[in-house]
Design a protein around this motif. Sequence first.
Motif, PDB file in Angstrom:
ATOM      1  N   GLN A 156      -3.070  -3.828  -8.209  1.00 44.23           N
ATOM      2  CA  GLN A 156      -2.182  -4.472  -9.174  1.00 44.23           C
ATOM      3  C   GLN A 156      -2.510  -4.079 -10.610  1.00 44.23           C
ATOM      4  OE1 GLN A 156      -1.064  -8.665  -8.387  1.00 44.23           O
ATOM      5  NE2 GLN A 156      -2.616  -8.526  -6.773  1.00 44.23           N
ATOM      6  N   ASP A 157      -3.725  -3.570 -10.832  1.00 46.89           N
ATOM      7  CA  ASP A 157      -4.136  -3.140 -12.166  1.00 46.89           C
ATOM      8  C   ASP A 157      -3.749  -1.681 -12.358  1.00 46.89           C
ATOM      9  OD1 ASP A 157      -5.301  -2.814 -14.638  1.00 46.89           O
ATOM     10  OD2 ASP A 157      -7.372  -2.979 -13.919  1.00 46.89           O
ATOM     11  N   CYS A 158      -2.449  -1.430 -12.272  1.00 41.62           N
ATOM     12  CA  CYS A 158      -1.958  -0.054 -12.355  1.00 41.62           C
ATOM     13  C   CYS A 158      -1.218   0.165 -13.681  1.00 41.62           C
ATOM     14  CB  CYS A 158      -1.047   0.259 -11.171  1.00 41.62           C
ATOM     15  SG  CYS A 158       0.385  -0.817 -11.042  1.00 41.62           S
ATOM     16  N   ASP A 159      -0.924   1.428 -13.965  1.00 43.75           N
ATOM     17  CA  ASP A 159      -0.148   1.760 -15.151  1.00 43.75           C
ATOM     18  C   ASP A 159       1.174   1.012 -15.064  1.00 43.75           C
ATOM     19  OD1 ASP A 159      -2.230   3.503 -15.607  1.00 43.75           O
ATOM     20  OD2 ASP A 159      -1.096   5.302 -15.116  1.00 43.75           O
ATOM     21  N   ARG A 160       1.581   0.434 -16.179  1.00 48.82           N
ATOM     22  CA  ARG A 160       2.785  -0.399 -16.149  1.00 48.82           C
ATOM     23  C   ARG A 160       3.415  -0.493 -17.529  1.00 48.82           C
ATOM     24  NH1 ARG A 160      -1.762  -2.889 -16.550  1.00 48.82           N
ATOM     25  NH2 ARG A 160      -2.096  -4.558 -18.031  1.00 48.82           N
ATOM     26  N   GLY A 217       8.197  -3.360 -23.567  1.00 48.43           N
ATOM     27  CA  GLY A 217       8.515  -1.954 -23.431  1.00 48.43           C
ATOM     28  C   GLY A 217       7.374  -0.999 -23.719  1.00 48.43           C
ATOM     29  N   VAL A 218       6.178  -1.506 -23.970  1.00 51.24           N
ATOM     30  CA  VAL A 218       5.029  -0.659 -24.260  1.00 51.24           C
ATOM     31  C   VAL A 218       4.306  -0.334 -22.948  1.00 51.24           C
ATOM     32  CG1 VAL A 218       2.799  -0.539 -25.451  1.00 51.24           C
ATOM     33  CG2 VAL A 218       4.748  -1.625 -26.562  1.00 51.24           C
ATOM     34  N   MET A 219       3.998   0.949 -22.761  1.00 53.91           N
ATOM     35  CA  MET A 219       3.268   1.383 -21.569  1.00 53.91           C
ATOM     36  C   MET A 219       1.794   1.002 -21.710  1.00 53.91           C
ATOM     37  SD  MET A 219       5.255   2.695 -19.338  1.00 53.91           S
ATOM     38  CE  MET A 219       4.043   3.388 -18.254  1.00 53.91           C
ATOM     39  N   VAL A 220       1.219   0.518 -20.622  1.00 54.38           N
ATOM     40  CA  VAL A 220      -0.184   0.118 -20.596  1.00 54.38           C
ATOM     41  C   VAL A 220      -0.877   0.891 -19.473  1.00 54.38           C
ATOM     42  CG1 VAL A 220      -1.773  -1.800 -20.194  1.00 54.38           C
ATOM     43  CG2 VAL A 220       0.366  -2.192 -21.437  1.00 54.38           C
ATOM     44  N   ASP A 221      -1.989   1.501 -19.807  1.00 51.06           N
ATOM     45  CA  ASP A 221      -2.775   2.205 -18.791  1.00 51.06           C
ATOM     46  C   ASP A 221      -3.535   1.182 -17.961  1.00 51.06           C
ATOM     47  OD1 ASP A 221      -2.017   4.742 -19.558  1.00 51.06           O
ATOM     48  OD2 ASP A 221      -3.703   4.998 -20.929  1.00 51.06           O
ATOM     49  N   GLY A 222      -3.371   1.261 -16.659  1.00 51.34           N
ATOM     50  CA  GLY A 222      -4.139   0.412 -15.762  1.00 51.34           C
ATOM     51  C   GLY A 222      -5.542   0.965 -15.591  1.00 51.34           C
ATOM     52  N   ALA A 223      -6.398   0.161 -14.973  1.00 52.27           N
ATOM     53  CA  ALA A 223      -7.782   0.580 -14.755  1.00 52.27           C
ATOM     54  C   ALA A 223      -8.156   0.558 -13.279  1.00 52.27           C
ATOM     55  CB  ALA A 223      -8.729  -0.310 -15.549  1.00 52.27           C
ATOM     56  N   GLY A 224      -7.211   0.219 -12.423  1.00 49.84           N
ATOM     57  CA  GLY A 224      -7.494   0.183 -10.994  1.00 49.84           C
ATOM     58  C   GLY A 224      -8.496  -0.892 -10.608  1.00 49.84           C
ATOM     59  N   GLY A 225      -8.731  -1.838 -11.509  1.00 52.04           N
ATOM     60  CA  GLY A 225      -9.674  -2.912 -11.259  1.00 52.04           C
ATOM     61  C   GLY A 225     -11.056  -2.672 -11.837  1.00 52.04           C
TER      62      GLY A 225
END
Length: 159
Positions: free
Chosen positions: A73-77, A82-90
């Motif tokens: 669930q901690d993925c790029d989103r 409307g701002v893109m956020v880099d996930g960290a994969g946990g």
Amino acid sequence: MTISHLPAGPTDVPYEPWDGEDEALAAATAAGRRAAEWIRSLPQAPTPGPVGSWLLEDLPEAIEEATAALDPQDCDRMEPDGVMVDGAGGLDGETRRKLVFVPCAVQDARWLTPDQQIRLVAVASLVTGAARLLAEDPGTAITTGELSRMWALVDHAIA
């Protein structure tokens, strides 16, 4: 760099796990435990020092923490604005810092063989890579077996 503000999708959609997600995350935790056990079994430094204690305590703990915390669930989103956020994969920032420090630290672990040193680097790299896979494309990482392949490589590195 240009920041694009695209329309965001609905934010109230409940999370639905991927097929095989529970098994994939359980495999990650098990692989992390095996890798940490292997690291703890490596020869200890002949004299106490920061690198020796780091390898004996901090690194195995970081490996276990990282593999147990992986989160699809901690993925790029895209945020609602409307701002893109880099996930960290946990993977939290502190654990990531411990893992990316491995290539620098192993050169000071002169009591380890080059084979053991490169295996440590491989394990740390594979764990951080698994988190990045989950952050970039959790569905593909889980459903196609890419994540499972990472754990097979960890097992090979510690064998």
